[in-house]
Scaffold this motif. Structure first.
Motif, PDB file in Angstrom:
ATOM      1  N   MET A  24     -73.701  55.268  13.277  1.00  0.00           N
ATOM      2  CA  MET A  24     -74.857  56.157  13.433  1.00  0.00           C
ATOM      3  C   MET A  24     -74.634  57.437  12.625  1.00  0.00           C
ATOM      4  O   MET A  24     -75.562  57.934  11.977  1.00  0.00           O
ATOM      5  N   ALA A  25     -73.426  57.973  12.625  1.00  0.00           N
ATOM      6  CA  ALA A  25     -73.118  59.170  11.841  1.00  0.00           C
ATOM      7  C   ALA A  25     -73.298  58.891  10.345  1.00  0.00           C
ATOM      8  O   ALA A  25     -73.840  59.731   9.616  1.00  0.00           O
ATOM      9  N   ILE A  26     -72.864  57.724   9.903  1.00  0.00           N
ATOM     10  CA  ILE A  26     -73.046  57.339   8.495  1.00  0.00           C
ATOM     11  C   ILE A  26     -74.527  57.277   8.154  1.00  0.00           C
ATOM     12  O   ILE A  26     -74.964  57.783   7.112  1.00  0.00           O
ATOM     13  N   ARG A  27     -75.308  56.684   9.040  1.00  0.00           N
ATOM     14  CA  ARG A  27     -76.751  56.581   8.795  1.00  0.00           C
ATOM     15  C   ARG A  27     -77.397  57.954   8.700  1.00  0.00           C
ATOM     16  O   ARG A  27     -78.192  58.223   7.797  1.00  0.00           O
ATOM     17  N   VAL A  28     -77.057  58.850   9.606  1.00  0.00           N
ATOM     18  CA  VAL A  28     -77.636  60.195   9.591  1.00  0.00           C
ATOM     19  C   VAL A  28     -77.258  60.933   8.308  1.00  0.00           C
ATOM     20  O   VAL A  28     -78.113  61.569   7.670  1.00  0.00           O
ATOM     21  N   MET A  29     -75.995  60.826   7.921  1.00  0.00           N
ATOM     22  CA  MET A  29     -75.541  61.502   6.696  1.00  0.00           C
ATOM     23  C   MET A  29     -76.252  60.928   5.469  1.00  0.00           C
ATOM     24  O   MET A  29     -76.708  61.683   4.604  1.00  0.00           O
ATOM     25  N   LEU A  30     -76.345  59.604   5.386  1.00  0.00           N
ATOM     26  CA  LEU A  30     -77.012  58.979   4.236  1.00  0.00           C
ATOM     27  C   LEU A  30     -78.483  59.352   4.170  1.00  0.00           C
ATOM     28  O   LEU A  30     -79.006  59.677   3.101  1.00  0.00           O
ATOM     29  N   GLU A  31     -79.171  59.293   5.314  1.00  0.00           N
ATOM     30  CA  GLU A  31     -80.597  59.644   5.321  1.00  0.00           C
ATOM     31  C   GLU A  31     -80.807  61.083   4.892  1.00  0.00           C
ATOM     32  O   GLU A  31     -81.721  61.379   4.125  1.00  0.00           O
ATOM     33  N   SER A  32     -79.969  61.975   5.371  1.00  0.00           N
ATOM     34  CA  SER A  32     -80.086  63.381   4.992  1.00  0.00           C
ATOM     35  C   SER A  32     -79.863  63.562   3.496  1.00  0.00           C
ATOM     36  O   SER A  32     -80.610  64.281   2.828  1.00  0.00           O
ATOM     37  N   PHE A  33     -78.849  62.912   2.972  1.00  0.00           N
ATOM     38  CA  PHE A  33     -78.539  63.040   1.549  1.00  0.00           C
ATOM     39  C   PHE A  33     -79.640  62.418   0.686  1.00  0.00           C
ATOM     40  O   PHE A  33     -80.080  63.016  -0.297  1.00  0.00           O
ATOM     41  N   ILE A  34     -80.088  61.239   1.060  1.00  0.00           N
ATOM     42  CA  ILE A  34     -81.104  60.537   0.268  1.00  0.00           C
ATOM     43  C   ILE A  34     -82.420  61.305   0.270  1.00  0.00           C
ATOM     44  O   ILE A  34     -83.110  61.376  -0.752  1.00  0.00           O
ATOM     45  N   ASP A  35     -82.763  61.910   1.399  1.00  0.00           N
ATOM     46  CA  ASP A  35     -84.024  62.659   1.479  1.00  0.00           C
ATOM     47  C   ASP A  35     -84.044  63.902   0.596  1.00  0.00           C
ATOM     48  O   ASP A  35     -85.112  64.446   0.325  1.00  0.00           O
ATOM     49  N   THR A  36     -82.894  64.360   0.151  1.00  0.00           N
ATOM     50  CA  THR A  36     -82.857  65.546  -0.716  1.00  0.00           C
ATOM     51  C   THR A  36     -82.959  65.189  -2.190  1.00  0.00           C
ATOM     52  O   THR A  36     -83.008  66.087  -3.028  1.00  0.00           O
ATOM     53  N   GLN A  37     -83.019  63.905  -2.536  1.00  0.00           N
ATOM     54  CA  GLN A  37     -83.030  63.460  -3.936  1.00  0.00           C
ATOM     55  C   GLN A  37     -84.454  63.369  -4.478  1.00  0.00           C
ATOM     56  O   GLN A  37     -85.424  63.351  -3.730  1.00  0.00           O
ATOM     57  N   LYS A  38     -84.547  63.269  -5.790  1.00  0.00           N
ATOM     58  CA  LYS A  38     -85.832  63.028  -6.442  1.00  0.00           C
ATOM     59  C   LYS A  38     -86.328  61.645  -6.038  1.00  0.00           C
ATOM     60  O   LYS A  38     -85.546  60.776  -5.677  1.00  0.00           O
TER      61      LYS A  38
END
Length: 135
Positions: A24-38
């Motif tokens: 779940m922590a991996i998912r939250v981190m990935l979603e946060s990072f991906i949402d900041t991209q173009k």
């Protein structure tokens, strides 16, 4: 990452961290990072990390909707072909798996074991690879 996993464990009133907490922590981190991209980068990253992003999403409602559509199609076929409706409708497991893959859901075992599945009078026969609904 560790703090997120520990926080998730505490939310579930546990003093220890399980693999699910880390996922779940991996998912939250990935979603946060991906949402900041173009947008173009975001789209390709979502495809690349889809397996991690889908962790613990509640897809049961969506799968139930799809299964009910398949049952309705089967009922319509039976009515048109035989002129009567039977008490049991059988849908091949393969049909639901195919539709689920189109929406990026690959594991249906938790859906078959869910309360939602049983409360709608569905049963899964793994040997015959059929899903049945009683009326």
């Amino acid at each position: 990452m560790i703090r997120l996993a520990e926080a998730h464990a505490r939310l579930h009133l546990r003093d220890y961290v399980l693999e699910d907490d880390v996922n779940m922590a991996i998912r939250v981190m990935l979603e946060s990072f991906i949402d900041t991209q173009k947008f173009s980068v975001m789209r390709s990253m979502r495809k690349t990390f889809a397996r991690y992003l889908a962790f613990r999403r509640d897809n049961n409602e969506l799968l139930l909707f799809i299964l009910k559509q398949l049952v309705a199609e089967q009922l319509s076929y039976q009515r048109n072909r035989y002129g009567a409706q039977s008490d049991v409708v059988q849908v091949p497991e393969k049909d639901l798996q195919e539709k689920a893959r189109q929406i990026n859901i690959h594991n249906l075992s938790s859906f078959y074991d869910s309360e939602l599945f049983a409360s709608n009078r569905f049963s899964h026969d793994a040997k015959k690879k059929l899903i049945q609904q009683q009326f």
